[in-house]
Motif scaffolding. Structure first.
Motif, PDB file in Angstrom:
ATOM      1  N   ALA A 205     -10.032   4.554   4.412  1.00 53.93           N
ATOM      2  CA  ALA A 205      -9.755   3.500   5.397  1.00 53.93           C
ATOM      3  C   ALA A 205      -9.259   2.196   4.781  1.00 53.93           C
ATOM      4  O   ALA A 205      -8.450   1.505   5.376  1.00 53.93           O
ATOM      5  CB  ALA A 205     -10.990   3.248   6.247  1.00 53.93           C
ATOM      6  N   HIS A 206      -9.748   1.842   3.602  1.00 53.68           N
ATOM      7  CA  HIS A 206      -9.370   0.562   3.009  1.00 53.68           C
ATOM      8  C   HIS A 206      -8.644   0.716   1.676  1.00 53.68           C
ATOM      9  O   HIS A 206      -8.346  -0.270   1.020  1.00 53.68           O
ATOM     10  CB  HIS A 206     -10.610  -0.316   2.815  1.00 53.68           C
ATOM     11  CG  HIS A 206     -11.324  -0.567   4.097  1.00 53.68           C
ATOM     12  ND1 HIS A 206     -10.823  -1.363   5.091  1.00 53.68           N
ATOM     13  CD2 HIS A 206     -12.511  -0.100   4.566  1.00 53.68           C
ATOM     14  CE1 HIS A 206     -11.654  -1.396   6.108  1.00 53.68           C
ATOM     15  NE2 HIS A 206     -12.683  -0.627   5.822  1.00 53.68           N
ATOM     16  N   SER A 207      -8.354   1.926   1.289  1.00 52.81           N
ATOM     17  CA  SER A 207      -7.722   2.153  -0.003  1.00 52.81           C
ATOM     18  C   SER A 207      -6.244   1.787   0.058  1.00 52.81           C
ATOM     19  O   SER A 207      -5.524   2.213   0.960  1.00 52.81           O
ATOM     20  CB  SER A 207      -7.879   3.614  -0.417  1.00 52.81           C
ATOM     21  OG  SER A 207      -7.289   3.811  -1.673  1.00 52.81           O
TER      22      SER A 207
ATOM     23  N   ARG B  52      -5.099   6.902   7.647  1.00 52.72           N
ATOM     24  CA  ARG B  52      -5.034   5.525   7.155  1.00 52.72           C
ATOM     25  C   ARG B  52      -3.734   4.909   7.655  1.00 52.72           C
ATOM     26  O   ARG B  52      -2.676   5.095   7.058  1.00 52.72           O
ATOM     27  CB  ARG B  52      -5.111   5.525   5.634  1.00 52.72           C
ATOM     28  CG  ARG B  52      -4.684   4.269   4.911  1.00 52.72           C
ATOM     29  CD  ARG B  52      -5.728   3.161   4.982  1.00 52.72           C
ATOM     30  NE  ARG B  52      -5.485   2.119   4.025  1.00 52.72           N
ATOM     31  CZ  ARG B  52      -4.588   1.136   4.184  1.00 52.72           C
ATOM     32  NH1 ARG B  52      -3.843   1.080   5.257  1.00 52.72           N
ATOM     33  NH2 ARG B  52      -4.456   0.215   3.249  1.00 52.72           N
TER      34      ARG B  52
ATOM     35  N   SER C 104       0.854  -1.186   0.000  1.00 57.10           N
ATOM     36  CA  SER C 104       0.000   0.000   0.000  1.00 57.10           C
ATOM     37  C   SER C 104       0.890   1.236   0.000  1.00 57.10           C
ATOM     38  O   SER C 104       2.065   1.163   0.383  1.00 57.10           O
ATOM     39  CB  SER C 104      -0.911  -0.004   1.224  1.00 57.10           C
ATOM     40  OG  SER C 104      -0.134  -0.065   2.412  1.00 57.10           O
TER      41      SER C 104
ATOM     42  N   THR D 215     -13.764   8.304   2.194  1.00 55.52           N
ATOM     43  CA  THR D 215     -13.047   7.368   3.052  1.00 55.52           C
ATOM     44  C   THR D 215     -11.780   6.841   2.399  1.00 55.52           C
ATOM     45  O   THR D 215     -11.762   6.510   1.224  1.00 55.52           O
ATOM     46  CB  THR D 215     -13.962   6.199   3.455  1.00 55.52           C
ATOM     47  OG1 THR D 215     -13.230   5.334   4.311  1.00 55.52           O
ATOM     48  CG2 THR D 215     -14.464   5.420   2.261  1.00 55.52           C
TER      49      THR D 215
END
Length: 143
Positions: free
Chosen positions: A67-69, A81, A30, A65
């Motif tokens: 949060a999950h990217s 994040r 990420s 959001t």
């Protein structure tokens, strides 16, 4: 210790970042990308359109959001994040907390101003005891 690499002589930052982020994503990592506000929208759009074969899920900090990217774009401020593994820095400063990332990739264009700012960051990382890698993009044919 965080690995730090400088990519010098990047001729066109947005296309280069698209290719770089494709590699980061393919490695299962990420990323947080810090870049000038003037280039944020262009990179956001390019990540949707640069390749018909690849989809790079991403979010822009402060726009919904993150949060999950797996890829978060910002114009400087740290995104909300945790756990982003790679920091891609296209700004003149070294962000606080850079050492929480596995890797820092410093992207430097060919302008004298960017090169001078990069030299300052290089010196700072060196003073802190980091081993630095250098990649001359011009010598690699812009890849």
């Amino acid at each position: 210790m965080t690995g730090v690499a400088f990519h010098f002589n990047v001729p066109a930052r947005v296309p280069y970042l698209c290719r770089l982020l494709r590699k980061v994503n393919a490695a299962g990592k990420s990323a947080w990308v810090r870049l000038p506000a003037a280039e944020l929208a262009a990179l956001d759009e390019a990540l949707w359109t640069f390749s018909q074969e690849d989809f790079l899920a991403h979010a822009v900090a402060g726009q919904g959001t993150v949060a999950h990217s797996p890829i978060v774009l910002s114009d400087g401020a740290a995104p909300d994040r945790p756990g982003l593994q790679v920091l891609v820095n296209c700004l003149a400063d070294i962000p606080a907390g850079f050492e929480r990332h596995e890797r820092v990739l410093e992207i430097v264009g060919p302008s004298d101003e960017e090169r001078a700012e990069a030299r300052q960051r290089w010196r700072q990382y060196s003073q802190w005891g980091y081993t630095l890698d250098r990649h001359d993009v011009a010598a690699q044919g812009g890849r």
